[in-house]
Design a protein around this motif. Sequence first.
Motif, PDB file in Angstrom:
ATOM      1  N   LEU A 197      -6.215 -37.542 138.387  1.00  0.00           N
ATOM      2  CA  LEU A 197      -6.716 -36.376 137.667  1.00  0.00           C
ATOM      3  C   LEU A 197      -6.158 -36.264 136.252  1.00  0.00           C
ATOM      4  O   LEU A 197      -6.756 -35.598 135.409  1.00  0.00           O
ATOM      5  CB  LEU A 197      -6.382 -35.097 138.450  1.00  0.00           C
ATOM      6  CG  LEU A 197      -6.897 -35.043 139.885  1.00  0.00           C
ATOM      7  CD1 LEU A 197      -6.506 -33.724 140.526  1.00  0.00           C
ATOM      8  CD2 LEU A 197      -8.413 -35.236 139.935  1.00  0.00           C
ATOM      9  N   ASN A 198      -5.002 -36.884 135.999  1.00  0.00           N
ATOM     10  CA  ASN A 198      -4.385 -36.788 134.673  1.00  0.00           C
ATOM     11  C   ASN A 198      -4.058 -38.160 134.118  1.00  0.00           C
ATOM     12  O   ASN A 198      -2.893 -38.503 133.923  1.00  0.00           O
ATOM     13  CB  ASN A 198      -3.117 -35.923 134.737  1.00  0.00           C
ATOM     14  CG  ASN A 198      -2.051 -36.533 135.637  1.00  0.00           C
ATOM     15  OD1 ASN A 198      -2.372 -37.290 136.557  1.00  0.00           O
ATOM     16  ND2 ASN A 198      -0.787 -36.224 135.378  1.00  0.00           N
ATOM     17  N   PRO A 199      -5.069 -38.982 133.878  1.00  0.00           N
ATOM     18  CA  PRO A 199      -4.785 -40.334 133.375  1.00  0.00           C
ATOM     19  C   PRO A 199      -4.049 -40.265 132.048  1.00  0.00           C
ATOM     20  O   PRO A 199      -4.236 -39.324 131.267  1.00  0.00           O
ATOM     21  CB  PRO A 199      -6.172 -40.947 133.208  1.00  0.00           C
ATOM     22  CG  PRO A 199      -7.090 -39.787 133.047  1.00  0.00           C
ATOM     23  CD  PRO A 199      -6.513 -38.709 133.913  1.00  0.00           C
ATOM     24  N   PRO A 200      -3.181 -41.229 131.787  1.00  0.00           N
ATOM     25  CA  PRO A 200      -2.467 -41.229 130.508  1.00  0.00           C
ATOM     26  C   PRO A 200      -3.438 -41.267 129.333  1.00  0.00           C
ATOM     27  O   PRO A 200      -4.526 -41.846 129.413  1.00  0.00           O
ATOM     28  CB  PRO A 200      -1.625 -42.512 130.573  1.00  0.00           C
ATOM     29  CG  PRO A 200      -1.536 -42.846 132.034  1.00  0.00           C
ATOM     30  CD  PRO A 200      -2.814 -42.361 132.645  1.00  0.00           C
ATOM     31  N   ALA A 201      -3.045 -40.609 128.257  1.00  0.00           N
ATOM     32  CA  ALA A 201      -3.864 -40.659 127.052  1.00  0.00           C
ATOM     33  C   ALA A 201      -3.954 -42.095 126.569  1.00  0.00           C
ATOM     34  O   ALA A 201      -3.039 -42.895 126.779  1.00  0.00           O
ATOM     35  CB  ALA A 201      -3.248 -39.774 125.969  1.00  0.00           C
ATOM     36  N   PRO A 202      -5.033 -42.456 125.929  1.00  0.00           N
ATOM     37  CA  PRO A 202      -5.135 -43.809 125.375  1.00  0.00           C
ATOM     38  C   PRO A 202      -3.949 -44.096 124.465  1.00  0.00           C
ATOM     39  O   PRO A 202      -3.489 -43.227 123.726  1.00  0.00           O
ATOM     40  CB  PRO A 202      -6.454 -43.763 124.590  1.00  0.00           C
ATOM     41  CG  PRO A 202      -7.236 -42.663 125.221  1.00  0.00           C
ATOM     42  CD  PRO A 202      -6.238 -41.644 125.672  1.00  0.00           C
ATOM     43  N   TYR A 203      -3.452 -45.299 124.561  1.00  0.00           N
ATOM     44  CA  TYR A 203      -2.278 -45.671 123.773  1.00  0.00           C
ATOM     45  C   TYR A 203      -2.576 -45.521 122.281  1.00  0.00           C
ATOM     46  O   TYR A 203      -3.600 -45.980 121.788  1.00  0.00           O
ATOM     47  CB  TYR A 203      -1.873 -47.113 124.083  1.00  0.00           C
ATOM     48  CG  TYR A 203      -0.719 -47.590 123.247  1.00  0.00           C
ATOM     49  CD1 TYR A 203       0.573 -47.200 123.547  1.00  0.00           C
ATOM     50  CD2 TYR A 203      -0.929 -48.417 122.147  1.00  0.00           C
ATOM     51  CE1 TYR A 203       1.647 -47.624 122.783  1.00  0.00           C
ATOM     52  CE2 TYR A 203       0.135 -48.849 121.376  1.00  0.00           C
ATOM     53  CZ  TYR A 203       1.421 -48.450 121.696  1.00  0.00           C
ATOM     54  OH  TYR A 203       2.476 -48.868 120.923  1.00  0.00           O
TER      55      TYR A 203
END
Length: 656
Positions: A197-203
Amino acid sequence: MSAVIGAGLTLALEPADPRSAGPSQPFGDAPAVMASDSTTAAGEPVAVEVPNAGFEEVDADGWAVGWRLDPARAQTATVVEGDAHGGERSLEVVDPADTGIAIWSSPIESVRDGEYEASAWIRTASGVPAWLYLEFYDANGRRVSETHATPEPSATWQLVTVAGTAPATATTIKLLIYGSNSPAGTSYVDDVALRLLNPPAPYDPEIGQRTQLFHDLDRVDTMTHVGRVVHEAEISGEPILRPDRPWEANNVYLYGSVLFDEDDQLYKMWYHSYNWDLGEYLNMYATSRNGRTWDKPELGIYEYEGSTANNIVIGDNIHSPSVLKDPFEDDPARRYKMMAMDYAQGYVVYFSADGIHWTACDCNPVSTGADVANVFQNPDTGEFGVTWKQPPLRPVPGIRVAFLSTSDDFETWSEPQLVLAADERDQLMATADGHTNAQIYGFPVAAYKGGWVGFPWIYKPGGGTPGMAGSGPVDVQLAFSDDLRTWTRDDRRSVIPRGVPGSWDAGMIYTASSLVDTGRELRLYYSGWDGFHDGSPNRGAAIGMATWRVDGFASLANGGDQPGVVTTEPLVFDGTALSVNAALAPGGTLRVEILDADGEPIPGFTLTESRKVMGDRTDHRIRWAGAHDLSTLTGTTVRVRFHLDDGNLYSYRFHD
């Protein structure tokens, strides 16, 4: 078992029924890789691949590939055709009476502090339906947390969901189809799914000229013969402030704050004492020019035994004075702000023009009370934060945890959000030392170099003085966060060690609510108690000082046996220079090369051209033979590779 209770948190609970001691054995297959899309925006849930989620693939024996049936239980599970929610097959789960059934998925790679939602379509043919578990396991295959759903019987297909957050120690996830140990039932399960539900923000490779710390490894691509280390503080040894006034009884301690006032060029301390004769708390004020030798001025404010010749600023049983000086404040009368605990009201706030004469806010109380609150301020936005105890909201009565609230005006505070609780790892450490459990007694937080550093006080009751059920020590750890909501504590060592038995700080350590950055070192003032947390009037307390080097909370370390290599993720070079904060042992060296985005050395900045860094400095300038101009790299994407031989690398930065 463990119940998930907040973002990135688990709290150990006593088993509620026999199933908590049941299906928890590791499944030794390689973890499935999470399906990811680098273009997915932060905050949009993403699907995570569950091998053979629809039970369509079977082996030569007709069993579902990628799923494991617990062989220790008298049970029946079969892949059947023709009765499916989707596709051609589903899993028939037959749970006999007086036993149980457990069917695990293959391990799935977990994202640290990831918020997950698992689901399955379940139809009940008879009896009690199967349950759906979401389980988290550490690198040793030990279950560290779980949540589960127990659906009501339904003759038609129903979607069953369960959510949970991966603890920091979790490395894999398993989904479990489970039947209770007592009642019988037959269910059909199909189309299992898992979402992050909370994927890491794009690098983001744009770091500007911000100092890059090693509080985490988010910008490290690879490491060889290098480890990440959290460092203990250097401590003053002897107290810098002792109880030497009648009103201080035998204890002075920091449920309080220490600030360096730039305007007055003066260290200012608001500290605390419990007067055993009065049976109430008193709050005092002290000042120092160097932060080591302190004065207790006679303020003429509060009457004690017929005289105001004392340094008391607030009495009346006000507890834990946490103070900040607000650089954003336009009203001089509100420049200093305090939050404290009033046992007659709850949490209360005060304002002051000088930090000495305080006026209670008409808004009081601002929240229900407990006893410890630590306030802080965002140096970029001016927003206030507080980490405080909230007994009515505790997931388990009697177990202390830390909540976060924020405010724009220091008067109206947001709904408390649970942000830190002792997890399974804390509990195991506590019980290994003979204590009952572990709790978060307090949680000061400070802004540092674009992120946040926290100092959780870990209280371990039990195992202390015989007959004192609550007796136990309090130790201080380090925690790191980018957003104040999700905290990492990879290393659980006590960073301000308690003294040996009989010393002034042998029993408990509490810290100030604020961190002082002198430019040369980081100072955290703390109180040490000579006894455990047990309410004994014989306990004494004094105040000491802990220090770290600049950026010194964590480093990448190499012991010198084999040279280490660290390569960063891609970074956009900004500026004309590169400097590092590093401490090399005698004979130790650090060399740096700059690579292009693909990892190829850039001519002029290669390893063979790199000049060795030696010694101990917080601002080593990195240079290469031939005096190559780093400004030629400005705006380009590069990787930095550090060759570390016997020493510690604390931080690096691009700059002009």
